[in-house]
Design a protein around this motif. Structure first.
Motif, short mmCIF file in Angstrom:
data_model
loop_
_atom_site.label_atom_id
_atom_site.label_comp_id
_atom_site.label_asym_id
_atom_site.label_seq_id
_atom_site.Cartn_x
_atom_site.Cartn_y
_atom_site.Cartn_z
N ASP A 1 58.15 68.21 35.20
CA ASP A 1 59.13 67.92 34.18
C ASP A 1 59.33 68.87 33.07
O ASP A 1 58.31 69.91 32.85
N GLY A 2 60.05 69.21 32.38
CA GLY A 2 60.03 70.13 31.20
C GLY A 2 60.19 71.49 31.76
O GLY A 2 60.80 71.82 32.77
N VAL B 1 56.66 66.85 48.16
CA VAL B 1 57.56 66.23 47.13
C VAL B 1 57.31 66.66 45.58
O VAL B 1 56.25 66.76 45.51
N THR B 2 57.88 66.84 44.85
CA THR B 2 57.73 67.01 43.41
C THR B 2 58.21 65.55 42.53
O THR B 2 59.28 65.05 43.05
N TYR B 3 57.32 65.28 41.39
CA TYR B 3 57.80 64.18 40.76
C TYR B 3 57.04 64.43 39.33
O TYR B 3 56.30 65.34 39.04
N SER B 4 57.50 63.12 38.47
CA SER B 4 56.77 63.47 37.20
C SER B 4 56.44 62.14 36.81
O SER B 4 57.34 60.93 36.89
N ALA C 1 58.69 59.35 35.35
CA ALA C 1 59.09 58.38 36.44
C ALA C 1 60.24 59.10 37.48
O ALA C 1 60.62 58.43 38.38
N THR C 2 60.45 60.31 37.08
CA THR C 2 61.47 61.02 37.95
C THR C 2 60.86 61.44 39.35
O THR C 2 59.72 61.84 39.29
#
Length: 330
Positions: free
Chosen positions: A207-208, A240-243, A247-248
């Protein structure tokens, strides 16, 4: 509700209350199986055996990662995502134990604020009590009790140190390894064994300003996975990538878990893995029972102390001492 110390304690009553969804009964049952008292252990074996037909239907996910990677935050976000879609989520979070008291010292509930407030979730921080890899000796039984109580997703969080990865992998259907952005240097330091065990690698904190770094890290891990042999020929671990913070990517992460279950079920690997886990569980329990005898039986314990001293002084070899201890256990 009757307690294990009550002479009239009836495991059937506790089992019925647990099956009816009483949270207090589930908490009491897990406390019972974690007890080291011989009478409690006898009750616990009877209870788990009685509930066995009502277990095995949940999705079991092991989650590991180094301290600070965001395991608890991830579980909080994933758990709420699942509850919103009609699931009941149980979390068995294994804390490092206090060396003096043996109790949990991290308190995972404080780091899963939303999930711990939901009536559709059950969170149980359990002390590892010095067991190998930081996995509570009774985590497997705790998982079965949660399934019998109606929880259809069980998440097992490890402390992320030692040999815990192997232990959790041997009791779950899907093993998720969480990583941080910035794979460049970190990739050199990760354990090959962890990556080989993982059914998926997920890069948190995408994120960001971290999005570009997270994507770069994902590329590095994908390259690393290409040169390793996957656990099953029917599943190649995705990255995978996530935050967890926003919750992305949580929905995509869970879809991969479902895709894995479908692929493994269709190939027969799912049933085979569950059978293999049962056998490993049996041997693990046998080792625990033997060690318990060494700790609790006064006559054997005194002999062990004496032969320990002889080994320390160099009068007896460890091999001869071990053989002698085996004879005492017969």
């Amino acid at each position: 509700m009757p307690t294990p110390t009550n002479p009239r304690f009836d495991t059937k009553i506790l089992a019925r209350a647990l099956r009816a969804g009483h949270r207090a009964a589930l908490a009491q049952a897990i406390t019972l199986i974690e007890s080291r008292r011989s009478d409690h252990q006898a009750h616990a074996r009877e209870l788990v055996q009685a509930l066995l037909p009502h277990t095995g239907k949940a999705i079991r996910v092991g989650i590991t990662g180094s301290p600070g990677v965001g395991k608890s935050t991830t579980i909080d976000a994933l758990g709420m995502f699942l509850i919103e879609r009609g699931h009941k989520v149980a979390v068995l979070a294994v804390d490092p134990s206090s060396a003096r008291s043996g109790g949990s010292i991290l308190g995972d509930k404080t780091r899963m604020a939303r999930l711990s407030a939901s009536e559709h979730a059950f969170i149980r921080p359990s002390p590892s009590s010095g067991t190998l890899g930081g996995v509570a000796a009774k985590t497997r039984e705790g998982m079965l009790l949660c399934e019998a109580a109606g929880f259809d997703v069980v998440l097992v969080e490890t402390v992320g140190i030692g040999q815990s990865e192997t232990a959790v992998c041997d009791m779950t259907d899907f093993f998720l390894a969480l990583m941080l952005p910035g794979a460049g240097d970190e990739l050199q330091g990760i354990k090959k064994g962890l990556v080989e065990l993982a059914d998926m690698i997920a890069i948190n904190k995408a994120d960001g300003d971290n999005v570009k770094r997270a994507n770069a890290a994902a590329g590095e891990y994908r390259s690393a996975l290409h040169i390793l042999t996957p656990r099953s020929e029917h599943w190649h671990p995705p990255v995978v990538t996530y935050s967890a913070l926003t919750a992305t990517g949580i929905a995509e992460l869970w879809q991969k878990v479902l895709d894995h279950r479908s692929a493994m079920t269709a190939s027969g690997d799912f049933a085979a893995r569950r059978r293999e886990q049962q056998v490993k569980w049996m041997w693990s329990m046998l080792e625990q029972r033997m060690m318990a005898r060494l700790r609790t039986e006064a006559s054997i314990r005194s002999k062990v102390k004496k032969i320990e001293a002889e080994v320390a002084e160099g009068h007896v070899t460890p091999a001869v001492a071990a053989e002698q201890i085996v004879e005492w256990l017969r």
